[in-house]
Design a protein around this motif. Sequence first.
Motif, short mmCIF file in Angstrom:
data_model
loop_
_atom_site.label_atom_id
_atom_site.label_comp_id
_atom_site.label_asym_id
_atom_site.label_seq_id
_atom_site.Cartn_x
_atom_site.Cartn_y
_atom_site.Cartn_z
N ARG A 63 -69.79 -66.89 15.53
CA ARG A 63 -69.34 -65.96 16.57
C ARG A 63 -69.05 -66.68 17.88
O ARG A 63 -68.31 -66.18 18.72
CB ARG A 63 -70.40 -64.88 16.81
CG ARG A 63 -70.54 -63.94 15.63
CD ARG A 63 -71.62 -62.90 15.78
NE ARG A 63 -71.87 -62.46 17.13
CZ ARG A 63 -73.07 -62.13 17.62
NH1 ARG A 63 -74.13 -62.20 16.85
NH2 ARG A 63 -73.21 -61.74 18.85
N THR A 65 -67.26 -69.35 18.18
CA THR A 65 -65.91 -69.90 18.14
C THR A 65 -64.87 -68.89 17.70
O THR A 65 -63.68 -69.17 17.75
CB THR A 65 -65.85 -71.12 17.21
OG1 THR A 65 -66.31 -70.74 15.91
CG2 THR A 65 -66.70 -72.26 17.73
N THR A 66 -65.28 -67.72 17.28
CA THR A 66 -64.35 -66.67 16.85
C THR A 66 -63.90 -65.89 18.07
O THR A 66 -64.71 -65.41 18.85
CB THR A 66 -65.03 -65.72 15.85
OG1 THR A 66 -65.51 -66.48 14.75
CG2 THR A 66 -64.06 -64.66 15.36
N ARG A 67 -62.60 -65.77 18.23
CA ARG A 67 -62.05 -65.03 19.35
C ARG A 67 -61.97 -63.56 18.99
O ARG A 67 -61.34 -63.18 17.99
CB ARG A 67 -60.67 -65.56 19.68
CG ARG A 67 -60.12 -65.01 20.95
CD ARG A 67 -58.84 -65.70 21.29
NE ARG A 67 -58.00 -64.71 21.94
CZ ARG A 67 -56.74 -64.83 22.16
NH1 ARG A 67 -56.12 -65.92 21.77
NH2 ARG A 67 -56.05 -63.88 22.75
N PRO A 68 -62.59 -62.69 19.79
CA PRO A 68 -62.53 -61.25 19.49
C PRO A 68 -61.12 -60.71 19.65
O PRO A 68 -60.36 -61.17 20.50
CB PRO A 68 -63.49 -60.62 20.50
CG PRO A 68 -63.63 -61.63 21.59
CD PRO A 68 -63.34 -62.98 20.99
N ALA A 69 -60.78 -59.73 18.84
CA ALA A 69 -59.46 -59.09 18.94
C ALA A 69 -59.41 -58.25 20.20
O ALA A 69 -60.37 -57.55 20.54
CB ALA A 69 -59.23 -58.23 17.71
N SER A 70 -58.32 -58.31 20.88
CA SER A 70 -58.14 -57.53 22.09
C SER A 70 -57.71 -56.12 21.74
O SER A 70 -56.83 -55.92 20.90
CB SER A 70 -57.08 -58.18 23.00
OG SER A 70 -56.83 -57.37 24.10
N GLU A 73 -53.77 -55.37 23.34
CA GLU A 73 -52.79 -56.43 23.18
C GLU A 73 -51.41 -55.94 23.59
O GLU A 73 -51.00 -54.83 23.27
CB GLU A 73 -52.75 -56.90 21.73
CG GLU A 73 -53.99 -57.65 21.31
CD GLU A 73 -53.85 -58.20 19.91
OE1 GLU A 73 -52.73 -58.49 19.47
OE2 GLU A 73 -54.90 -58.31 19.25
#
Length: 76
Positions: A63, A65-70, A73
């Motif tokens: 978590r 390094t995982t980019r959360p979804a916006s 967008e």
Amino acid sequence: MTTVLTPASPLTAADRCDRCGAQAYLRVVLVSGGELLFCAHHGRKFEPELKKIAAEIQDETERLTTRPASSTEEEH
């Protein structure tokens, strides 16, 4: 770190490292029945010792390094 998938609930921002108080990303369930929480730094630091006493290790360090979804967008 050896990862064991467990039915344990995901770690949250309220879960704190038992060593330094930072956000915990690892839950170590001990063979003796207790549990310890560690930040990624202390989880790596104590990994050899933890593997010796752990029944299960819940590792959520991905978590970091995982980019959360916006949710907002924009399309270009």
